[in-house]
Design a protein around this motif. Sequence first.
Motif, short mmCIF file in Angstrom:
data_model
loop_
_atom_site.label_atom_id
_atom_site.label_comp_id
_atom_site.label_asym_id
_atom_site.label_seq_id
_atom_site.Cartn_x
_atom_site.Cartn_y
_atom_site.Cartn_z
N CYS A 181 0.83 -1.20 0.00
CA CYS A 181 0.00 0.00 0.00
C CYS A 181 0.87 1.25 0.00
N SER A 201 -7.78 9.52 2.73
CA SER A 201 -8.59 8.33 2.46
C SER A 201 -7.70 7.22 1.90
N ASN A 202 -8.25 6.41 0.99
CA ASN A 202 -7.47 5.33 0.41
C ASN A 202 -6.35 5.87 -0.49
N CYS A 203 -5.35 5.03 -0.75
CA CYS A 203 -4.26 5.44 -1.63
C CYS A 203 -4.71 5.37 -3.09
N TYR A 251 -5.24 1.90 -4.70
CA TYR A 251 -6.49 1.20 -4.39
C TYR A 251 -7.57 1.59 -5.41
N THR A 252 -7.54 2.86 -5.83
CA THR A 252 -8.51 3.35 -6.82
C THR A 252 -8.38 2.60 -8.13
N CYS A 285 -3.95 -2.04 -5.10
CA CYS A 285 -3.76 -2.16 -3.66
C CYS A 285 -4.97 -2.91 -3.12
N GLY A 338 -6.29 -2.73 -0.24
CA GLY A 338 -7.13 -1.97 0.70
C GLY A 338 -6.63 -1.91 2.12
N CYS A 343 -4.91 0.37 3.29
CA CYS A 343 -5.00 1.78 3.67
C CYS A 343 -6.34 2.12 4.32
N ILE A 344 -7.39 1.35 4.00
CA ILE A 344 -8.71 1.60 4.60
C ILE A 344 -9.18 0.35 5.36
N ASN A 375 -9.40 -2.73 4.58
CA ASN A 375 -10.17 -3.74 3.87
C ASN A 375 -9.43 -5.07 3.81
#
Length: 457
Positions: free
Chosen positions: A329, A340-342, A345-346, A350, A352, A354-355, A357
């Motif tokens: 991540c 928020s997420n990196c 991840y979008t 990744c 998840g 970072c959030i 998941n």
Amino acid sequence: MYAILDIETTGGKYNEEGITEIAIYKFDGHDVVDQFISLVNPERPIQPFVANLTGINNQMLRNAPKFYEIAKRIVEITTDCVIVAHNSSFDYRILRTEFSRLGFEFERQSLCTVELSKKLIPDQQSYSLGKLVRGLGIPLSDRHRANGDALATVKLFKLLLTKDIEKKIITETVRTETKRQVDDKLLRLIEDAPTATGVYYMHREDGTIIYIGKSKNIKKRLNQHFTNDNRKSKRIQEEVVSVTYENTGSELLALLKESEEIKRNKPKYNRALRKTKFDQALYQFTDDNGYINFKVQKADHRKISITTFSNKQQAKTYMHRWTEEYNLCQKLMGLDNGESNCFNYTIKQCNGACIYNEPAEEYNIRAQKLIFNTSFQSQDMIIVDRGRDIDEQSVILVEEGKFKGIGYFNLNHQINNIEILRSIITPMTHNRDAQHIIQSYVRTHKRLKIIKLQKNV
């Protein structure tokens, strides 16, 4: 052979620019024989005025290759070539800076078509590329884009070659240091030196070592020492009486011996090389949610680091590379400071963490793999490299995460017993410099054979 090129950059502070686009045309004096054109992800934002000028924006470069991914191709297409560019001091500096960030010394001869044009085509109203080629009737499309400007420079250079009837100006403009005449003493020392990889020792009349160096070609390196005009080189040239050397076969062993022996002998002219060769280190910590995080910061000998880097840019380059290689991540790697997420991840690169998941246990398996592959981490292993002869290999021993020494073994002899290894090893000192040298070399030389050792209980 010439490598005619143009580079577009992000703009910004001196020596902090990044390349956004590069075009290189290999030119044999008559025709283009090879070419390389690519957008480049500079890993930093483009200055707004530069984006307006070139039409290259951050969005265009998001999926472009990073510099380290195209560096090998640039080396290949420019090998044995003179770099030619319009204002070559800028383009050549940018290339050298980018390679330096990767720990690679990029050196080529260079020619500047601005300087050549002023001498061969005097009295022009302007020597900017656009106005100059327009005034000469040379077509130019895609101004301020690397490919368009490089092609125009190719055509301009062909014109300059035809105008340089005596071939004197091009010869004189090549940026090589003026070599002063080498006296008989220095010529003899160069003549007696080998072309091998190893460590060399310069002695004054009483035998005292005044300089220790390493090189992949000792003869070539001595020639550079004895033809340089800088103050230190002149002093060495006056004092040196003899040169001894040790063939190591392996550049890595040469680096380790040079570092160790400079510290032990403290030669008069090695003051600069006694300084630490790195200033950034990679550290790990576990956050409140149980995820392993990584952080690059100034090296601190009081802390245990995973690995070290020569500078921040080199560290950042490897952090991006490892993020992709181990599917880590960006936020936990310290590369994304968003709330928020990196970004990865979008785009589904990744899982998840970072959030939260992805479970910390699953994520940490990959993070631990990076740590294990990058650090010594109490490991017992040998690193095998080339030897001094065709039937020999060199070996570096690491026990319990500490560098123990170097040695050589015959290709017909299988090394799998640590007691045998200890008997052939020349003991050397484990310190931060030695660890940095080994880790940096292993990172950049994937051909090295690394064998994990099993100790007898």
